[in-house]
Scaffold this motif. Structure first.
Motif, PDB file in Angstrom:
ATOM      1  N   LYS A 306      -6.868  -4.396  -4.867  1.00 18.53           N
ATOM      2  CA  LYS A 306      -5.796  -5.175  -4.233  1.00 18.53           C
ATOM      3  C   LYS A 306      -4.632  -5.364  -5.204  1.00 18.53           C
ATOM      4  CE  LYS A 306      -4.612  -9.673  -2.309  1.00 18.53           C
ATOM      5  NZ  LYS A 306      -5.042 -11.076  -2.067  1.00 18.53           N
ATOM      6  N   ASN A 307      -4.937  -5.686  -6.457  1.00 21.10           N
ATOM      7  CA  ASN A 307      -3.876  -5.887  -7.441  1.00 21.10           C
ATOM      8  C   ASN A 307      -3.160  -4.591  -7.782  1.00 21.10           C
ATOM      9  OD1 ASN A 307      -3.898  -8.679  -7.770  1.00 21.10           O
ATOM     10  ND2 ASN A 307      -5.606  -8.606  -9.205  1.00 21.10           N
ATOM     11  N   ALA A 308      -3.870  -3.470  -7.700  1.00 19.91           N
ATOM     12  CA  ALA A 308      -3.225  -2.168  -7.896  1.00 19.91           C
ATOM     13  C   ALA A 308      -2.208  -1.922  -6.784  1.00 19.91           C
ATOM     14  CB  ALA A 308      -4.273  -1.063  -7.916  1.00 19.91           C
ATOM     15  N   ILE A 309      -2.580  -2.292  -5.568  1.00 22.36           N
ATOM     16  CA  ILE A 309      -1.657  -2.139  -4.427  1.00 22.36           C
ATOM     17  C   ILE A 309      -0.459  -3.076  -4.603  1.00 22.36           C
ATOM     18  CG2 ILE A 309      -1.415  -2.445  -1.922  1.00 22.36           C
ATOM     19  CD1 ILE A 309      -4.432  -1.663  -1.738  1.00 22.36           C
ATOM     20  N   ARG A 310      -0.714  -4.284  -5.060  1.00 20.10           N
ATOM     21  CA  ARG A 310       0.380  -5.228  -5.338  1.00 20.10           C
ATOM     22  C   ARG A 310       1.338  -4.638  -6.375  1.00 20.10           C
ATOM     23  NH1 ARG A 310       1.025  -8.156  -9.560  1.00 20.10           N
ATOM     24  NH2 ARG A 310      -1.158  -7.956 -10.188  1.00 20.10           N
ATOM     25  N   GLN A 311       0.771  -4.023  -7.398  1.00 24.59           N
ATOM     26  CA  GLN A 311       1.578  -3.421  -8.456  1.00 24.59           C
ATOM     27  C   GLN A 311       2.408  -2.264  -7.918  1.00 24.59           C
ATOM     28  OE1 GLN A 311      -0.833  -2.795 -11.915  1.00 24.59           O
ATOM     29  NE2 GLN A 311       0.654  -1.473 -12.891  1.00 24.59           N
ATOM     30  N   ALA A 312       1.793  -1.429  -7.069  1.00 24.31           N
ATOM     31  CA  ALA A 312       2.531  -0.319  -6.457  1.00 24.31           C
ATOM     32  C   ALA A 312       3.660  -0.848  -5.582  1.00 24.31           C
ATOM     33  CB  ALA A 312       1.572   0.541  -5.626  1.00 24.31           C
ATOM     34  N   ARG A 313       3.377  -1.893  -4.843  1.00 24.13           N
ATOM     35  CA  ARG A 313       4.383  -2.510  -3.963  1.00 24.13           C
ATOM     36  C   ARG A 313       5.586  -3.011  -4.767  1.00 24.13           C
ATOM     37  NH1 ARG A 313       4.815  -7.985  -2.333  1.00 24.13           N
ATOM     38  NH2 ARG A 313       5.916  -8.270  -0.341  1.00 24.13           N
ATOM     39  N   LEU A 314       5.315  -3.688  -5.883  1.00 29.97           N
ATOM     40  CA  LEU A 314       6.397  -4.187  -6.733  1.00 29.97           C
ATOM     41  C   LEU A 314       7.205  -3.034  -7.339  1.00 29.97           C
ATOM     42  CD1 LEU A 314       4.651  -7.127  -8.637  1.00 29.97           C
ATOM     43  CD2 LEU A 314       6.598  -7.322  -7.070  1.00 29.97           C
ATOM     44  N   SER A 315       6.507  -1.972  -7.730  1.00 29.71           N
ATOM     45  CA  SER A 315       7.177  -0.814  -8.326  1.00 29.71           C
ATOM     46  C   SER A 315       8.116  -0.152  -7.331  1.00 29.71           C
ATOM     47  CB  SER A 315       6.136   0.195  -8.822  1.00 29.71           C
ATOM     48  OG  SER A 315       5.314  -0.369  -9.819  1.00 29.71           O
ATOM     49  N   ILE A 316       7.668  -0.039  -6.086  1.00 35.35           N
ATOM     50  CA  ILE A 316       8.509   0.554  -5.035  1.00 35.35           C
ATOM     51  C   ILE A 316       9.693  -0.356  -4.741  1.00 35.35           C
ATOM     52  CG2 ILE A 316       8.601   1.296  -2.625  1.00 35.35           C
ATOM     53  CD1 ILE A 316       5.506   1.792  -2.889  1.00 35.35           C
ATOM     54  N   GLU A 317       9.398  -1.631  -4.563  1.00 37.38           N
ATOM     55  CA  GLU A 317      10.416  -2.621  -4.206  1.00 37.38           C
ATOM     56  C   GLU A 317      11.530  -2.695  -5.256  1.00 37.38           C
ATOM     57  OE1 GLU A 317       9.660  -6.724  -2.074  1.00 37.38           O
ATOM     58  OE2 GLU A 317       9.295  -6.939  -4.217  1.00 37.38           O
ATOM     59  N   ASN A 318      11.143  -2.594  -6.539  1.00 35.99           N
ATOM     60  CA  ASN A 318      12.119  -2.721  -7.624  1.00 35.99           C
ATOM     61  C   ASN A 318      12.629  -1.384  -8.147  1.00 35.99           C
ATOM     62  OD1 ASN A 318      12.171  -5.671  -8.002  1.00 35.99           O
ATOM     63  ND2 ASN A 318      10.014  -5.408  -8.481  1.00 35.99           N
ATOM     64  N   GLU A 319      12.353  -0.318  -7.396  1.00 37.46           N
ATOM     65  CA  GLU A 319      12.896   1.016  -7.678  1.00 37.46           C
ATOM     66  C   GLU A 319      12.609   1.466  -9.122  1.00 37.46           C
ATOM     67  OE1 GLU A 319      17.032   0.572  -6.612  1.00 37.46           O
ATOM     68  OE2 GLU A 319      16.606   1.015  -4.504  1.00 37.46           O
TER      69      GLU A 319
END
Length: 333
Positions: A306-319
């Motif tokens: 779940k935290n890996a997905i959160r990290q991926a989400r933040l990485s995408i969101e912040n370009e």
């Protein structure tokens, strides 16, 4: 945001991968998670947990890259392996990020052969957030993607790590340190001596050499080293933490008096253990790959996924990827 996950990678796949993915898609409605792997094993796990959320997809893959597979041969021969299919989704822009807890060498190979490197980056770096006593953690790279590195490659690692720290963790001016045997500028081997002046001139906030004994106190925000030293450092820290907690368990269960003491100290020990828990940080990105590729620990539980997905989400969101490409292109001119 579309995040592809190698559902068959890891010691406890696909069970924990499905569980972590379900927690993530229920919490974050702005993402779609694609589980790639043996549908006959994945779909029953989803049904057991209730109705399948609309932002969770399953793509069948008939092959699996095992932990003991030779990376290059496996990636080239197992065209329908879950990890390889996820890599193709990144390469074909059908997903914005991919995550795997599987064979690290194979994931590195997938990144290089299928997704490709960022132009201007010599070698990708495995980037891990190491827990620290202040709770902020420290980004360290390379943690083992490459056993050797040049001074110029350490500079590339420093730039990518600094951008990652800014974009994903929100650190405005990340302090970058160079792992070394002493803090003096001319300490170390030929590699660190050559890298030091280059890091001073790089567009980063370089603070100098950092000794391994200080790492858990968070002496810097980004730690740079070659993959050989980094992997030894990482495994030493993991081994030391495991030994400490095993020793505490033995001592605190020795007799009634120590059991009583353990009951009193348990909240503090639990907090300390959580500070050193890799699952709180999720995954290690392969920075330098021309796509967001994240490596979860092989023994990841549902929380780590779940935290890996959160990290991926933040990485995408912040370009994150676009920011690294822009900075590397600027330096290349």
């Amino acid at each position: 945001m579309r995040i592809a996950i190698d559902a068959m990678g890891g010691d406890h796949a696909p069970d924990v991968v499905v569980a972590g993915a379900l927690e993530a898609v229920r919490e974050w409605k702005d993402i779609t998670v694609i589980l790639i792997g043996d549908a006959a094993r994945i779909e029953p796990l989803i049904r057991q947990a209730g109705d399948q959320p609309s932002n969770l997809e399953v793509i069948h893959a008939s092959e699996v890259i095992e932990a003991d597979d030779e990376p290059v041969k496996a990636v080239r021969r197992k065209k329908d392996a879950s990890m390889v299919v996820a890599g193709r989704m990144i390469q074909e822009k059908k997903a914005d990020a991919m995550i795997s807890a599987g064979n690290t060498g194979a994931l590195m190979t997938t990144g290089l052969l299928i997704v490709g490197r960022i132009e201007g980056i010599d070698r990708p770096a495995l980037t891990l957030t190491i827990p620290s006593m202040d709770g902020k953690g420290m980004v360290a790279l390379d943690m083992g993607a490459n056993m050797d590195a040049s001074a110029e490659q350490l500079v590339q690692y420093a730039i990518m790590g600094s951008i990652y720290r800014k974009k994903v963790h929100g650190v405005v001016k990340p302090r970058v340190g160079l792992l070394n045997v002493g803090t003096e500028p001319m300490k170390g081997n030929e590699l660190t001596k050559a890298a030091y002046p280059l890091l001073e001139q790089a567009p980063i906030h370089f603070i100098g050499n950092v000794e391994s004994r200080d790492l858990l106190y968070g002496p810097c925000d980004v730690l740079v080293c070659d993959g050989f030293a980094g992997n030894i450092m990482l495994k030493s820290l993991e081994g030391a933490a495991a030994t400490i907690f095993a020793a505490l368990k033995i001592e605190f269960t020795r007799n009634l008096a120590t059991k009583a003491a353990a009951a009193v100290l348990r909240p503090g020990i639990t907090k300390f253990k959580r500070q050193l828990d890799y699952s709180e940080y999720g995954a290690a990105p392969l920075l330098g790959i021309n796509g967001l590729v994240l490596k979860s620990h092989g023994s990841s539980n549902a929380l780590a996924i779940k935290n890996a997905i959160r990290q991926a989400r933040l990485s995408i969101e912040n370009e994150l990827l676009a920011s690294i490409v822009k900075e590397i292109n600027h330096l290349s001119k």
